[in-house]
Design a protein around this motif. Structure first.
Motif, PDB file in Angstrom:
ATOM      1  N   ALA A  90       6.050  -6.070 -10.522  1.00  0.00           N
ATOM      2  CA  ALA A  90       5.254  -7.032  -9.758  1.00  0.00           C
ATOM      3  C   ALA A  90       3.771  -6.744  -9.829  1.00  0.00           C
ATOM      4  O   ALA A  90       2.946  -7.609  -9.532  1.00  0.00           O
ATOM      5  CB  ALA A  90       5.698  -7.038  -8.298  1.00  0.00           C
ATOM      6  N   ILE A  91       3.408  -5.526 -10.220  1.00  0.00           N
ATOM      7  CA  ILE A  91       2.010  -5.130 -10.348  1.00  0.00           C
ATOM      8  C   ILE A  91       1.542  -5.233 -11.793  1.00  0.00           C
ATOM      9  O   ILE A  91       0.460  -5.740 -12.086  1.00  0.00           O
ATOM     10  CB  ILE A  91       1.813  -3.692  -9.825  1.00  0.00           C
ATOM     11  N   PHE A  92       2.377  -4.785 -12.714  1.00  0.00           N
ATOM     12  CA  PHE A  92       2.013  -4.809 -14.135  1.00  0.00           C
ATOM     13  C   PHE A  92       2.007  -6.229 -14.696  1.00  0.00           C
ATOM     14  O   PHE A  92       1.190  -6.570 -15.557  1.00  0.00           O
ATOM     15  CB  PHE A  92       2.977  -3.933 -14.933  1.00  0.00           C
ATOM     16  N   LYS A  93       2.929  -7.065 -14.232  1.00  0.00           N
ATOM     17  CA  LYS A  93       2.975  -8.497 -14.586  1.00  0.00           C
ATOM     18  C   LYS A  93       3.041  -8.728 -16.092  1.00  0.00           C
ATOM     19  O   LYS A  93       2.352  -9.591 -16.642  1.00  0.00           O
ATOM     20  CB  LYS A  93       1.753  -9.226 -14.017  1.00  0.00           C
ATOM     21  N   GLY A  94       3.845  -7.928 -16.769  1.00  0.00           N
ATOM     22  CA  GLY A  94       3.988  -8.118 -18.202  1.00  0.00           C
ATOM     23  C   GLY A  94       2.723  -7.865 -18.987  1.00  0.00           C
ATOM     24  O   GLY A  94       2.571  -8.363 -20.096  1.00  0.00           O
ATOM     25  N   GLY A  95       1.796  -7.088 -18.430  1.00  0.00           N
ATOM     26  CA  GLY A  95       0.524  -6.792 -19.079  1.00  0.00           C
ATOM     27  C   GLY A  95      -0.644  -7.522 -18.468  1.00  0.00           C
ATOM     28  O   GLY A  95      -1.791  -7.101 -18.628  1.00  0.00           O
ATOM     29  N   LYS A  96      -0.402  -8.621 -17.738  1.00  0.00           N
ATOM     30  CA  LYS A  96      -1.493  -9.360 -17.111  1.00  0.00           C
ATOM     31  C   LYS A  96      -2.159  -8.569 -15.997  1.00  0.00           C
ATOM     32  O   LYS A  96      -3.284  -8.863 -15.595  1.00  0.00           O
ATOM     33  CB  LYS A  96      -0.976 -10.692 -16.546  1.00  0.00           C
ATOM     34  N   GLY A  97      -1.470  -7.559 -15.472  1.00  0.00           N
ATOM     35  CA  GLY A  97      -2.041  -6.747 -14.408  1.00  0.00           C
ATOM     36  C   GLY A  97      -2.929  -5.621 -14.894  1.00  0.00           C
ATOM     37  O   GLY A  97      -3.534  -4.914 -14.065  1.00  0.00           O
ATOM     38  N   CYS A  98      -3.032  -5.429 -16.197  1.00  0.00           N
ATOM     39  CA  CYS A  98      -3.881  -4.358 -16.722  1.00  0.00           C
ATOM     40  C   CYS A  98      -5.321  -4.544 -16.264  1.00  0.00           C
ATOM     41  O   CYS A  98      -5.897  -5.634 -16.395  1.00  0.00           O
ATOM     42  CB  CYS A  98      -3.836  -4.353 -18.245  1.00  0.00           C
ATOM     43  N   GLY A  99      -5.920  -3.480 -15.726  1.00  0.00           N
ATOM     44  CA  GLY A  99      -7.304  -3.520 -15.296  1.00  0.00           C
ATOM     45  C   GLY A  99      -7.503  -3.936 -13.857  1.00  0.00           C
ATOM     46  O   GLY A  99      -8.616  -3.842 -13.344  1.00  0.00           O
ATOM     47  N   ALA A 100      -6.448  -4.399 -13.176  1.00  0.00           N
ATOM     48  CA  ALA A 100      -6.572  -4.782 -11.774  1.00  0.00           C
ATOM     49  C   ALA A 100      -6.749  -3.546 -10.901  1.00  0.00           C
ATOM     50  O   ALA A 100      -6.225  -2.472 -11.201  1.00  0.00           O
ATOM     51  CB  ALA A 100      -5.338  -5.565 -11.327  1.00  0.00           C
ATOM     52  N   CYS A 101      -7.484  -3.696  -9.802  1.00  0.00           N
ATOM     53  CA  CYS A 101      -7.789  -2.575  -8.918  1.00  0.00           C
ATOM     54  C   CYS A 101      -7.119  -2.761  -7.552  1.00  0.00           C
ATOM     55  O   CYS A 101      -7.037  -3.882  -7.047  1.00  0.00           O
ATOM     56  CB  CYS A 101      -9.303  -2.441  -8.725  1.00  0.00           C
ATOM     57  N   TYR A 102      -6.691  -1.651  -6.987  1.00  0.00           N
ATOM     58  CA  TYR A 102      -6.041  -1.652  -5.678  1.00  0.00           C
ATOM     59  C   TYR A 102      -6.573  -0.502  -4.835  1.00  0.00           C
ATOM     60  O   TYR A 102      -6.888   0.572  -5.358  1.00  0.00           O
ATOM     61  CB  TYR A 102      -4.521  -1.481  -5.817  1.00  0.00           C
ATOM     62  N   GLN A 103      -6.659  -0.747  -3.545  1.00  0.00           N
ATOM     63  CA  GLN A 103      -6.849   0.345  -2.598  1.00  0.00           C
ATOM     64  C   GLN A 103      -5.481   0.714  -2.049  1.00  0.00           C
ATOM     65  O   GLN A 103      -4.708  -0.155  -1.637  1.00  0.00           O
ATOM     66  CB  GLN A 103      -7.778  -0.054  -1.448  1.00  0.00           C
ATOM     67  N   VAL A 104      -5.201   2.013  -2.070  1.00  0.00           N
ATOM     68  CA  VAL A 104      -3.895   2.518  -1.647  1.00  0.00           C
ATOM     69  C   VAL A 104      -4.115   3.674  -0.684  1.00  0.00           C
ATOM     70  O   VAL A 104      -4.958   4.543  -0.925  1.00  0.00           O
ATOM     71  CB  VAL A 104      -3.075   3.008  -2.864  1.00  0.00           C
ATOM     72  N   ARG A 105      -3.371   3.686   0.417  1.00  0.00           N
ATOM     73  CA  ARG A 105      -3.423   4.829   1.330  1.00  0.00           C
ATOM     74  C   ARG A 105      -2.000   5.173   1.750  1.00  0.00           C
ATOM     75  O   ARG A 105      -1.155   4.292   1.926  1.00  0.00           O
ATOM     76  CB  ARG A 105      -4.278   4.520   2.559  1.00  0.00           C
ATOM     77  N   CYS A 106      -1.732   6.459   1.874  1.00  0.00           N
ATOM     78  CA  CYS A 106      -0.378   6.865   2.236  1.00  0.00           C
ATOM     79  C   CYS A 106      -0.241   7.037   3.736  1.00  0.00           C
ATOM     80  O   CYS A 106      -1.223   7.319   4.442  1.00  0.00           O
ATOM     81  CB  CYS A 106       0.036   8.134   1.488  1.00  0.00           C
ATOM     82  N   VAL A 107       0.970   6.855   4.218  1.00  0.00           N
ATOM     83  CA  VAL A 107       1.280   6.961   5.649  1.00  0.00           C
ATOM     84  C   VAL A 107       2.609   7.694   5.790  1.00  0.00           C
ATOM     85  O   VAL A 107       3.410   7.762   4.868  1.00  0.00           O
ATOM     86  CB  VAL A 107       1.367   5.570   6.318  1.00  0.00           C
ATOM     87  N   GLY A 108       2.824   8.260   6.974  1.00  0.00           N
ATOM     88  CA  GLY A 108       4.119   8.838   7.268  1.00  0.00           C
ATOM     89  C   GLY A 108       4.343  10.241   6.752  1.00  0.00           C
ATOM     90  O   GLY A 108       5.461  10.752   6.811  1.00  0.00           O
ATOM     91  N   ASN A 109       3.306  10.875   6.221  1.00  0.00           N
ATOM     92  CA  ASN A 109       3.413  12.262   5.788  1.00  0.00           C
ATOM     93  C   ASN A 109       2.268  13.039   6.427  1.00  0.00           C
ATOM     94  O   ASN A 109       1.132  12.549   6.470  1.00  0.00           O
ATOM     95  CB  ASN A 109       3.349  12.354   4.257  1.00  0.00           C
ATOM     96  N   GLN A 110       2.548  14.246   6.893  1.00  0.00           N
ATOM     97  CA  GLN A 110       1.525  15.018   7.604  1.00  0.00           C
ATOM     98  C   GLN A 110       0.315  15.323   6.735  1.00  0.00           C
ATOM     99  O   GLN A 110      -0.772  15.578   7.250  1.00  0.00           O
ATOM    100  CB  GLN A 110       2.130  16.320   8.140  1.00  0.00           C
ATOM    101  N   ALA A 111       0.487  15.303   5.417  1.00  0.00           N
ATOM    102  CA  ALA A 111      -0.629  15.595   4.522  1.00  0.00           C
ATOM    103  C   ALA A 111      -1.486  14.370   4.223  1.00  0.00           C
ATOM    104  O   ALA A 111      -2.555  14.502   3.614  1.00  0.00           O
ATOM    105  CB  ALA A 111      -0.120  16.193   3.208  1.00  0.00           C
TER     106      ALA A 111
END
Length: 271
Positions: A90-111
């Motif tokens: 769903a992110i790669f989109k068969g190659g159409k997703g190349c170069g797209a940017c996302y902000q990602v943050r993790c949750v649920g882990n003490q670190a």
């Protein structure tokens, strides 16, 4: 340089203007494992999508040098700086997703620091039933300072994410001429697009021509035209983005006498 690379283990990612400059031209190791994708959001918009993230490759490394988008060693160099990820379908989109940017943050882990990191999609993880298989460096960057190894030891973490605009200050769009290019066939890797980061269409115009010809997506971020007749440089290249529909024209960016393997910069970028 081959433009398709493999991840190893249980999921296998298959893996603009007259100024011209020559510039120096991913392996899920452990199965650590939703799908919800939106257009990119303002930096102050809420995180509305959740998934899981894992990492592959060395703990503080690039993931793999290359990936299905074809960026090669550029993934470990500025402006990517190893802050990259393979994307699930769903992110790669068969190659159409190349170069797209996302902000990602993790949750649920003490670190987890709870602070977002910005990553670029440079590879594919087709066997993933989650969205992000990040480089070791990007994955560890989600941790509280000094606790990157603790987070990586978890191997899989819940993340919140949002699509954001790519931003490469002072960096022009670049065109790396594919090694298979010849007088009848032209292909180029396209890198560092501000804004959307991904491309809907790429068109090329030959010297002394008024006609734009559509190029086809070849592998990831590589676009090609198999004309079957001699092509005359210099070439201009017109890019149209997916989300915003913005257009950028790199006039005469591929010069007379270009060589396969060389990289040329446009004079500018989308933003």
């Amino acid at each position: 340089m081959a433009l398709t690379y493999g991840h190893a283990f249980s999921h296998i990612p298959i893996f603009v203007s007259l100024s011209i400059f020559l510039v120096i031209p991913s392996s899920c190791l452990n199965p650590r494992k939703f799908l919800n994708v939106t257009s990119y959001s303002p930096s102050d918009s809420p995180y509305q999508s959740s998934s899981y993230a894992t990492f592959y490759g060395p703990p503080d490394g690039d993931g793999s040098e290359g990936g299905a988008c074809g960026y090669g060693k550029a993934v470990g160099q500025p402006p990517f700086n190893s802050m990259i990820s393979a994307g699930g379908p769903a992110i790669f989109k068969g190659g159409k997703g190349c170069g797209a940017c996302y902000q990602v943050r993790c949750v649920g882990n003490q670190a987890c620091s709870g602070n977002p990191v910005t990553i670029v999609i440079t590879d594919e993880c087709p066997g993933c039933n989650y969205n992000f298989d990040m480089s070791g460096r990007a994955f560890g960057s989600m941790a509280i300072s000094g606790r990157g190894d603790q987070l990586r030891n978890a191997e899989k973490v819940l993340v919140q994410y949002r699509r954001v605009a790519c931003n490469y200050p002072g960096v022009s769009i670049t065109f790396r001429v594919d090694l298979g290019t010849n007088p009848y066939y032209f292909a180029t890797l396209i890198e560092y697009e501000d804004g959307d980061g991904d491309l809907k269409t790429v068109e090329i115009k030959e010297a002394n021509s008024a006609t734009w010809e559509s190029m086809q997506e070849s592998v990831g971020a590589v676009w090609k035209l198999n004309k079957g007749a001699p092509m005359r440089a210099p070439f201009s290249i017109r890019l149209t983005t997916i989300e915003s529909g913005k257009v950028f024209v790199a006039n005469n960016v591929i010069p007379v006498g270009y060589k396969p393997g060389d990289t040329y910069r446009a004079n500018g970028n989308f933003n």
